[in-house]
Scaffold this motif. Structure first.
Motif, PDB file in Angstrom:
ATOM      1  N   UNK A   1       0.831  -1.206   0.000  1.00 24.91           N
ATOM      2  CA  UNK A   1       0.000   0.000   0.000  1.00 24.91           C
ATOM      3  C   UNK A   1       0.872   1.265   0.000  1.00 24.91           C
ATOM      4  N   UNK A   2       1.928   1.252   0.793  1.00 23.47           N
ATOM      5  CA  UNK A   2       2.868   2.374   0.867  1.00 23.47           C
ATOM      6  C   UNK A   2       3.503   2.621  -0.503  1.00 23.47           C
ATOM      7  N   UNK A   3       3.941   1.542  -1.147  1.00 22.16           N
ATOM      8  CA  UNK A   3       4.597   1.660  -2.443  1.00 22.16           C
ATOM      9  C   UNK A   3       3.644   2.202  -3.510  1.00 22.16           C
ATOM     10  N   UNK A   4       2.442   1.633  -3.563  1.00 20.41           N
ATOM     11  CA  UNK A   4       1.484   2.050  -4.588  1.00 20.41           C
ATOM     12  C   UNK A   4       1.060   3.503  -4.386  1.00 20.41           C
ATOM     13  N   UNK A   5       0.865   3.912  -3.137  1.00 21.71           N
ATOM     14  CA  UNK A   5       0.521   5.310  -2.870  1.00 21.71           C
ATOM     15  C   UNK A   5       1.647   6.247  -3.288  1.00 21.71           C
ATOM     16  N   UNK A   6       2.867   5.723  -3.318  1.00 21.64           N
ATOM     17  CA  UNK A   6       4.030   6.529  -3.703  1.00 21.64           C
ATOM     18  C   UNK A   6       4.367   6.393  -5.175  1.00 21.64           C
ATOM     19  N   UNK A   7       3.546   5.645  -5.926  1.00 20.98           N
ATOM     20  CA  UNK A   7       3.763   5.524  -7.360  1.00 20.98           C
ATOM     21  C   UNK A   7       4.767   4.464  -7.756  1.00 20.98           C
ATOM     22  N   UNK A   8       5.035   3.507  -6.884  1.00 22.25           N
ATOM     23  CA  UNK A   8       5.979   2.430  -7.178  1.00 22.25           C
ATOM     24  C   UNK A   8       5.200   1.141  -7.368  1.00 22.25           C
TER      25      UNK A   8
ATOM     26  N   UNK B   1      17.860   2.964 -11.955  1.00 20.88           N
ATOM     27  CA  UNK B   1      17.386   2.505 -13.254  1.00 20.88           C
ATOM     28  C   UNK B   1      15.943   2.023 -13.153  1.00 20.88           C
ATOM     29  N   UNK B   2      15.627   1.298 -12.065  1.00 24.18           N
ATOM     30  CA  UNK B   2      14.268   0.785 -11.906  1.00 24.18           C
ATOM     31  C   UNK B   2      13.276   1.917 -11.685  1.00 24.18           C
ATOM     32  N   UNK B   3      13.688   2.917 -10.886  1.00 23.30           N
ATOM     33  CA  UNK B   3      12.795   4.039 -10.645  1.00 23.30           C
ATOM     34  C   UNK B   3      12.614   4.864 -11.907  1.00 23.30           C
ATOM     35  N   UNK B   4      13.691   4.907 -12.721  1.00 25.21           N
ATOM     36  CA  UNK B   4      13.611   5.672 -13.967  1.00 25.21           C
ATOM     37  C   UNK B   4      12.637   5.042 -14.955  1.00 25.21           C
ATOM     38  N   UNK B   5      12.320   3.746 -14.770  1.00 20.14           N
ATOM     39  CA  UNK B   5      11.379   3.078 -15.669  1.00 20.14           C
ATOM     40  C   UNK B   5       9.936   3.398 -15.300  1.00 20.14           C
ATOM     41  N   UNK B   6       9.735   4.071 -14.155  1.00 22.35           N
ATOM     42  CA  UNK B   6       8.409   4.472 -13.725  1.00 22.35           C
ATOM     43  C   UNK B   6       7.887   5.559 -14.661  1.00 22.35           C
ATOM     44  N   UNK B   7       6.780   5.296 -15.352  1.00 24.68           N
ATOM     45  CA  UNK B   7       6.316   6.199 -16.416  1.00 24.68           C
ATOM     46  C   UNK B   7       5.948   7.591 -15.889  1.00 24.68           C
ATOM     47  N   UNK B   8       5.178   7.733 -14.793  1.00 29.73           N
ATOM     48  CA  UNK B   8       4.895   9.089 -14.312  1.00 29.73           C
ATOM     49  C   UNK B   8       6.169   9.885 -14.012  1.00 29.73           C
TER      50      UNK B   8
ATOM     51  N   UNK C   1      -2.223   7.280 -18.012  1.00 30.48           N
ATOM     52  CA  UNK C   1      -1.080   7.907 -17.357  1.00 30.48           C
ATOM     53  C   UNK C   1      -1.522   9.171 -16.632  1.00 30.48           C
ATOM     54  N   UNK C   2      -2.417   9.929 -17.254  1.00 27.81           N
ATOM     55  CA  UNK C   2      -2.923  11.152 -16.633  1.00 27.81           C
ATOM     56  C   UNK C   2      -3.647  10.838 -15.327  1.00 27.81           C
ATOM     57  N   UNK C   3      -4.499   9.833 -15.341  1.00 31.07           N
ATOM     58  CA  UNK C   3      -5.229   9.455 -14.129  1.00 31.07           C
ATOM     59  C   UNK C   3      -4.277   9.036 -13.013  1.00 31.07           C
ATOM     60  N   UNK C   4      -3.200   8.293 -13.380  1.00 29.27           N
ATOM     61  CA  UNK C   4      -2.223   7.865 -12.382  1.00 29.27           C
ATOM     62  C   UNK C   4      -1.468   9.065 -11.812  1.00 29.27           C
ATOM     63  N   UNK C   5      -1.104  10.003 -12.667  1.00 30.81           N
ATOM     64  CA  UNK C   5      -0.376  11.177 -12.205  1.00 30.81           C
ATOM     65  C   UNK C   5      -1.258  12.085 -11.357  1.00 30.81           C
ATOM     66  N   UNK C   6      -2.551  12.125 -11.670  1.00 28.75           N
ATOM     67  CA  UNK C   6      -3.483  12.883 -10.827  1.00 28.75           C
ATOM     68  C   UNK C   6      -3.626  12.213  -9.463  1.00 28.75           C
ATOM     69  N   UNK C   7      -3.657  10.883  -9.465  1.00 27.51           N
ATOM     70  CA  UNK C   7      -3.750  10.148  -8.195  1.00 27.51           C
ATOM     71  C   UNK C   7      -2.546  10.443  -7.307  1.00 27.51           C
ATOM     72  N   UNK C   8      -1.372  10.536  -7.929  1.00 31.46           N
ATOM     73  CA  UNK C   8      -0.140  10.812  -7.200  1.00 31.46           C
ATOM     74  C   UNK C   8       0.044  12.297  -6.911  1.00 31.46           C
TER      75      UNK C   8
ATOM     76  N   UNK D   1       9.427   9.411   6.230  1.00 35.13           N
ATOM     77  CA  UNK D   1       9.586   8.076   5.660  1.00 35.13           C
ATOM     78  C   UNK D   1      10.882   7.425   6.127  1.00 35.13           C
ATOM     79  N   UNK D   2      11.958   8.209   6.223  1.00 38.39           N
ATOM     80  CA  UNK D   2      13.220   7.667   6.709  1.00 38.39           C
ATOM     81  C   UNK D   2      13.102   7.217   8.166  1.00 38.39           C
ATOM     82  N   UNK D   3      12.386   8.001   8.956  1.00 33.08           N
ATOM     83  CA  UNK D   3      12.183   7.655  10.367  1.00 33.08           C
ATOM     84  C   UNK D   3      11.378   6.363  10.484  1.00 33.08           C
ATOM     85  N   UNK D   4      10.307   6.254   9.689  1.00 37.42           N
ATOM     86  CA  UNK D   4       9.489   5.041   9.682  1.00 37.42           C
ATOM     87  C   UNK D   4      10.324   3.838   9.266  1.00 37.42           C
TER      88      UNK D   4
END
Length: 284
Positions: free
Chosen positions: A41-48, A111-118, A158-165, A192-195
């Motif tokens: 859930x944390x990852x998806x909310x952050x766009x990963x 590299x993996x994060x760079x593949x994230x389309x948004x 892609x627009x809907x995903x970027x609006x969600x984020x 996030x670092x503290x968590x």
């Protein structure tokens, strides 16, 4: 994945041992997935998404396999590490080659994060120095921008995903790139670092208690149900008061220890003490 040599040794001693080990592995996976529910859930909310995360996990499993091979004093071959980590041998060879060349095996993260389309859409937007507000379709539009990056995903998706984020907003046929203050980004990053640090330390303590019998770390929790919201609030306030008192006394004692150990060459250890509270509606 279990090492064949270890599995055969168990089986030769007693078939029941092999069954017990398999059952333990299944139980471990089930418990891990319960933790992963929240992380997912944390990852998806952050766009990963799954692809970025699963790729980023490979180096972690490789490192864990190295540590386990050292623990059981097993020769670290491509095949043995592949069995321990559940990774393809070509991945193992790649990571070992990077280590031999004194390169970090964590370089895949960028590299993996760079593949994230948004993320790529925002990067391309800034790279092309487009206005912060562009048309949805047409020349120098959001649709055109997305198509420069991928033709496999529909620009509207892609627009809907970027609006969600909350990366963009849409109004009157125009898309606006959102600007966030640096302070907001820093505060979120620090939280996030503290968590991450707190969860990691908690897991280390709990897993140490499971696998090591010579020492025990404090790792306890109290669960109480059948409470009203008023009672929850009362206990929440109480827990904060108790934590304030506990942390104050702990820091006083810790400062005394720091002064005592100031010139001790063996004073190379650290300790972390934490507390948390959470309430939820119990399912009927």
């Amino acid at each position: 994945m279990m090492n064949n040599h270890v599995a055969n040794k168990f089986y030769q001693n007693d078939p029941a041992d092999f069954v017990s080990t398999t059952t333990e592995a299944a139980s471990t996976l089930e418990c891990s997935l319960e933790i992963m529910q929240e992380i997912a859930q944390w990852l998806i909310k952050s766009g990963i998404g799954y692809n970025e995360f699963s790729s980023a996990l490979k180096p972690l499993f490789y490192k864990a396999a190295i540590q386990e091979a050292d623990r059981i004093e097993q020769k670290k071959t491509d095949s043995s590490l592949s069995l321990l980590a559940g990774l393809h041998r070509k991945d193992i060879r790649q990571y070992r080659l990077l280590e031999e060349n004194h390169q970090t095996i964590d370089s895949d993260l960028e590299k993996n994060f760079a593949s994230n389309i948004p993320t790529r859409v925002v990067a391309k937007w800034l790279e092309k120095k487009l206005p912060f507000r562009i048309a949805t379709v047409g020349e120098q539009s959001f649709e055109q921008l997305v198509k420069e990056i991928t033709t496999e995903k529909h620009p509207r998706s892609i627009l809907l995903e970027m609006k969600r984020l909350e990366l963009v907003s849409e109004q009157h046929g125009e898309i606006t790139l959102q600007c966030f203050s640096s302070l907001d980004k820093v505060n979120q990053s620090l939280r996030q670092q503290c968590l991450s640090q707190n969860l990691t330390t908690h897991l280390k303590a709990g897993l140490f208690n499971i696998f090591d019998c010579e020492q025990y770390f404090l790792e306890q929790a109290i669960s109480i149900d059948h409470l009203s919201l008023n009672s929850i609030e009362k206990l929440r306030v109480l827990s904060q008061i108790l934590w304030d008192n506990l942390s104050h006394e702990f820091q006083i004692a810790a400062q005394q220890c720091i002064e005592k150990d100031r010139h001790d060459p063996n004073a190379q250890y650290a300790i972390q003490l934490g507390i948390y509270s959470h309430n939820t509606l119990k399912s009927q």
